[in-house]
Design an enzyme around this catalytic site. Structure first.
Site, short mmCIF file in Angstrom:
data_model
loop_
_atom_site.label_atom_id
_atom_site.label_comp_id
_atom_site.label_asym_id
_atom_site.label_seq_id
_atom_site.Cartn_x
_atom_site.Cartn_y
_atom_site.Cartn_z
N VAL A 99 53.07 -68.87 20.72
CA VAL A 99 52.99 -67.42 20.61
C VAL A 99 53.88 -67.01 19.45
O VAL A 99 55.03 -67.46 19.35
CB VAL A 99 53.44 -66.72 21.90
CG1 VAL A 99 53.31 -65.20 21.77
CG2 VAL A 99 52.65 -67.23 23.09
N CYS A 100 53.35 -66.19 18.55
CA CYS A 100 54.12 -65.64 17.45
C CYS A 100 54.74 -66.78 16.61
O CYS A 100 54.05 -67.71 16.22
CB CYS A 100 55.18 -64.69 18.00
SG CYS A 100 55.90 -63.54 16.82
#
Length: 330
Positions: A106-107
């Site tokens: 994520v990210c």
């Protein structure tokens, strides 16, 4: 029902939303159906770690005593790029990834996966603000800064923060079906199937971020008048400039021609209408300022390599197909 264990990697400087977003999406399955998901929170030790925002997070397992994992979620945050965490976590990821069905970042968690050598040669995404840095540090990667997520099956990467929820919903759909994923999206009050090929942020927002004072309100004007022709003369008149001066200054400031700018806003709005309204393609074409449905279809195909009808079929949420309202985006 076969149980599935989802592990969440915790470390000093983690972004707490990168953890909480996917976690709450997986957990929300239990609110709408029988959930197969169990969770493990994995840290270097069981001592609390401090997230970027100061929220303390506590691991239930250490790197040495993890249960068998079906999925591992690797969040981002400043800690995903710190020397200590890279030194400790990369060898562990290299050991764990081959025996885990899915590894998901994520990210800026993509930096951890990249440093561990798990993304070699792949198309990936990350938060748009760090996409150039990722591409520079790892030139063998195909970094697509606009993508919400890229799923290769065993490895998946997602963009900034809430894109982790988009990817999680896609994974829930793959494992438990569209009905369950749509119900989870309703529970979370987010879009179901905000497609992975959609931009991390909308065309209007992107233009407004680039615009200087001369063109600060132009995007709002265009959006309010998409049904009109909106040639250079219209835009120049709105900005109080001659056509020649407007064209020259706009192109230099925005990095594209006025015609391309208007076309991108039309197509961005068209994509929204295709997944949020049951309007006919003729009506959408008219609302977006196209002379005819055929002109609209050709323009859409050129930009997205898929017809408007196919785009709607692929990305419209379940509620749309049944004639209900789409949940709002947080």
């Amino acid at each position: 029902m076969i149980r599935r264990t989802v592990g969440f990697l915790l470390f000093e400087g983690v972004n707490s939303q990168d953890v909480a977003g996917p976690l709450e999406a997986f957990h929300s399955v239990s609110s709408v159906a029988t959930s197969p998901y169990d969770f493990a929170f994995i840290g270097e030790s069981r001592e609390p770690v401090c997230s970027e925002s100061g929220l303390p997070l506590v691991a239930t397992h250490t790197l040495q005593d993890i249960p068998p994992l079906d999925m591992l979620v690797v969040p981002g945050g400043a800690g995903a790029r710190s020397a200590h965490n890279l030194q400790v976590l990369c060898p562990w990821l290299q050991h764990v990834a081959p025996v885990t069905k899915r590894v998901v970042s994520v990210c800026t968690g993509a930096f951890l996966l990249a440093h561990a050598g798990l993304l070699k040669g792949l198309t990936v995404t990350t938060h748009w603000q760090y996409a150039d840095q990722l591409a520079q540090e790892f030139p063998d990667l195909q970094v697509q800064a606009q993508r919400l997520f890229v799923d290769h099956g065993h490895i998946a990467t997602s963009a900034g923060i809430t894109a982790g929820i988009d990817l999680t919903l896609a994974l829930i759909e793959q494992e438990l079906g569209a009905d369950t994923a749509a119900a989870v999206a309703r529970h979370l009050v987010v879009h179901f199937r905000r497609a992975g090929d959609q931009a991390q942020f909308s065309a209007p927002l992107a233009f407004q971020q680039r615009a200087d004072q001369r063109f600060a309100s132009l995007t709002g004007y265009v959006l309010e008048n998409l049904g009109r022709s909106l040639g250079v003369a219209d835009l120049a008149d709105y900005c109080g400039m001659s056509e020649r001066s407007f064209y020259r200054q706009f192109t230099r400031s925005m990095g594209q021609t006025p015609a391309r700018y208007v076309a991108e806003l039309r197509l961005d709005y068209a994509r929204q209408l295709l997944v949020s309204r049951q309007w006919s393609l003729d009506r959408i074409a008219q609302a977006c300022g196209y002379d005819s449905p055929d002109v609209f279809r050709r323009a859409f195909m050129r930009s997205f390599s898929v017809s408007p009808a196919e785009y709607r079929h692929r990305f419209a949420g379940q509620d749309i197909t049944r004639g209900h309202n789409v949940p709002a985006v947080n």
